[in-house]
Design an enzyme around this catalytic site. Structure first.
Site, PDB file in Angstrom:
ATOM      1  N   ARG A 261      -0.868  15.415 -16.975  1.00  0.00           N
ATOM      2  CA  ARG A 261      -1.701  16.362 -16.225  1.00  0.00           C
ATOM      3  C   ARG A 261      -3.027  15.675 -15.936  1.00  0.00           C
ATOM      4  O   ARG A 261      -3.847  15.466 -16.824  1.00  0.00           O
ATOM      5  CB  ARG A 261      -1.894  17.642 -17.052  1.00  0.00           C
ATOM      6  CG  ARG A 261      -3.062  18.499 -16.601  1.00  0.00           C
ATOM      7  CD  ARG A 261      -3.107  19.841 -17.287  1.00  0.00           C
ATOM      8  NE  ARG A 261      -3.130  19.830 -18.740  1.00  0.00           N
ATOM      9  CZ  ARG A 261      -4.223  19.667 -19.494  1.00  0.00           C
ATOM     10  NH1 ARG A 261      -5.396  19.465 -18.939  1.00  0.00           N
ATOM     11  NH2 ARG A 261      -4.148  19.709 -20.810  1.00  0.00           N
ATOM     12  N   HIS A 265      -6.506  21.892 -17.889  1.00  0.00           N
ATOM     13  CA  HIS A 265      -5.396  22.811 -18.145  1.00  0.00           C
ATOM     14  C   HIS A 265      -5.434  23.959 -17.150  1.00  0.00           C
ATOM     15  O   HIS A 265      -4.420  24.310 -16.549  1.00  0.00           O
ATOM     16  CB  HIS A 265      -5.486  23.341 -19.570  1.00  0.00           C
ATOM     17  CG  HIS A 265      -4.449  24.355 -19.909  1.00  0.00           C
ATOM     18  ND1 HIS A 265      -3.126  24.029 -20.107  1.00  0.00           N
ATOM     19  CD2 HIS A 265      -4.530  25.697 -20.076  1.00  0.00           C
ATOM     20  CE1 HIS A 265      -2.434  25.125 -20.378  1.00  0.00           C
ATOM     21  NE2 HIS A 265      -3.268  26.146 -20.353  1.00  0.00           N
ATOM     22  N   TYR A 274     -11.742  16.865 -25.001  1.00  0.00           N
ATOM     23  CA  TYR A 274     -10.685  16.481 -25.931  1.00  0.00           C
ATOM     24  C   TYR A 274      -9.870  15.252 -25.531  1.00  0.00           C
ATOM     25  O   TYR A 274      -8.971  14.853 -26.262  1.00  0.00           O
ATOM     26  CB  TYR A 274      -9.730  17.662 -26.165  1.00  0.00           C
ATOM     27  CG  TYR A 274      -9.129  18.272 -24.907  1.00  0.00           C
ATOM     28  CD1 TYR A 274      -8.024  17.698 -24.284  1.00  0.00           C
ATOM     29  CD2 TYR A 274      -9.661  19.426 -24.347  1.00  0.00           C
ATOM     30  CE1 TYR A 274      -7.470  18.253 -23.142  1.00  0.00           C
ATOM     31  CE2 TYR A 274      -9.119  19.999 -23.209  1.00  0.00           C
ATOM     32  CZ  TYR A 274      -8.020  19.413 -22.608  1.00  0.00           C
ATOM     33  OH  TYR A 274      -7.475  19.972 -21.473  1.00  0.00           O
TER      34      TYR A 274
END
Length: 370
Positions: A261, A265, A274
């Site tokens: 990805r 998100h 992160y």
């Protein structure tokens, strides 16, 4: 199309094109018409542009929270092209590319604007409503597949979900049921390496997600999800095993599409918190759009002029879809529709009160205060 790709070890990843778009497995290149191959690239590019436009609209306050697909076009387009038109799709919330391959209805944009009519329109292209709860749609797909089998339909249910969904009980219950009852279900795990901020290695201790199928009595195969030809080949073989297997016994299949990805998100997420940008850039070197474009150019199916014409058509089509969605005038009483299967006295009373205020003040003034 051979069935052999499904008989590999779960860690023997199927790949047809390398990161530069060069063929690595000539025997696996599918026999597709030139127009079909170019159409696959068009849909992949449309999906990427759709993604960029939806994020832009969200940033402008013209769209709700949106889940980006960038980087996952290869698995979504490649797998959907391998299906029959009347096979039924079940998706999580990121597989917009699969809908593009089905002829994305303009109403789909309405869903992300907050209108349930956008979900209802998906039925016309054999797609179940978008699912927000993680993994909750996987048992639905198995149930549909079992019903199709009992009716004697030669159709499969194809269910998309992320690597994070494999930690949900719904995933395991659905896999178990599919294995016991031999349902014609294709489980497509879009392993994009991150379930929001949880990395793949924290999601499961198993070496692959594909190998989880063995516990439920059927095959799992890992495929390069950023290679549209590989996902096409594997999905085609899986579909044949589900509806017309050589041994006469239809079987479900778990496909683990390994990909990445590129973006957040959702538009409510900040991936910089992160993950490292260096990791993202390493995966961008495998971008499904650039590698498939290189493959088509090498075959003489694409040049700059044709690519420019393709992008112009995409821009015009996308603009028309967005314009139409933004012109949509919802009926405010839709707020009360489908709250329950059968309306209740409380809901009826609220609707009557709403309509009385509407008659008195008009839609615009009422909705501003509601």
């Amino acid at each position: 199309m051979t069935d052999d790709v499904l008989d590999r070890a779960p860690d023997d990843r199927v790949q047809v094109l390398d990161a530069e778009g060069q063929v690595t497995a000539p025997d696996l290149v599918p026999d597709l018409a030139d127009e079909t191959l170019v159409g696959m690239l068009r849909d992949m590019r449309f999906a990427r542009r759709f993604d960029e436009r939806m994020i832009s609209l969200q940033r402008q306050g013209r769209l709700g929270t949106y889940a980006s697909l960038a980087g996952q076009e290869g698995s979504q387009i490649g797998s959907t092209y391998a299906l029959a038109d009347d096979d039924t799709l079940f998706f999580q919330y990121r597989e917009h590319g699969a809908l593009v391959a089905r002829g994305l209805p303009w109403e789909y944009v309405l869903y992300w604007m907050g209108h349930e009519a956008g979900n209802a329109a998906l039925a016309d292209i054999n797609v179940f409503p978008l699912n927000i709860s993680i993994g909750g749609h996987i048992p639905h797909a198995v149930g549909w597949s079992w019903a199709a089998k009992r009716k004697g339909d030669d159709r499969v249910g194809v269910v998309h979900f992320g690597d994070g969904a494999t930690s949900e009980g719904d995933f395991h219950e659905a896999m178990n049921f599919a294995g016991v009852f031999d349902t014609p279900t294709l489980f497509v795990c879009n392993n994009n390496q991150w379930a929001i901020s949880v990395p793949r290695e924290r999601q499961t201790a198993s070496e692959t997600i594909a190998q989880k199928a063995a516990a439920y009595g059927f095959d799992g195969v890992q495929v390069d999800g950023m290679d549209p030809l590989a996902t096409y080949v594997v999905t085609k073989a899986a579909r044949e095993r589900a509806v017309d297997p050589p041994d006469g016994t239809p079987r479900p299949v778990l496909l683990e599409a390994v990909q990445y990805r590129f973006g957040a998100h959702t538009t409510a997420d900040d991936p910089d918190v992160y993950r490292d940008e260096d990791e993202v850039e390493r995966w961008r070197e495998r971008d499904p759009l650039t590698r498939f474009e290189a493959f088509l150019r090498d075959r003489g199916l694409l040049d700059d002029d044709r690519l420019d014409a393709m992008d112009a058509e995409i821009a015009d089509t996308l603009s028309a879809i967005v314009d139409r969605a933004e012109e949509y005038a919802p009926d405010p009483t839709d707020l009360f529709a489908d709250v329950y299967a059968e309306s209740t006295p409380n809901v009826d009373a609220q609707q009557e009160y709403f309509e009385a205020l509407r008659d008195r003040h008009g839609d615009d003034a009422l909705l501003d205060d509601w």
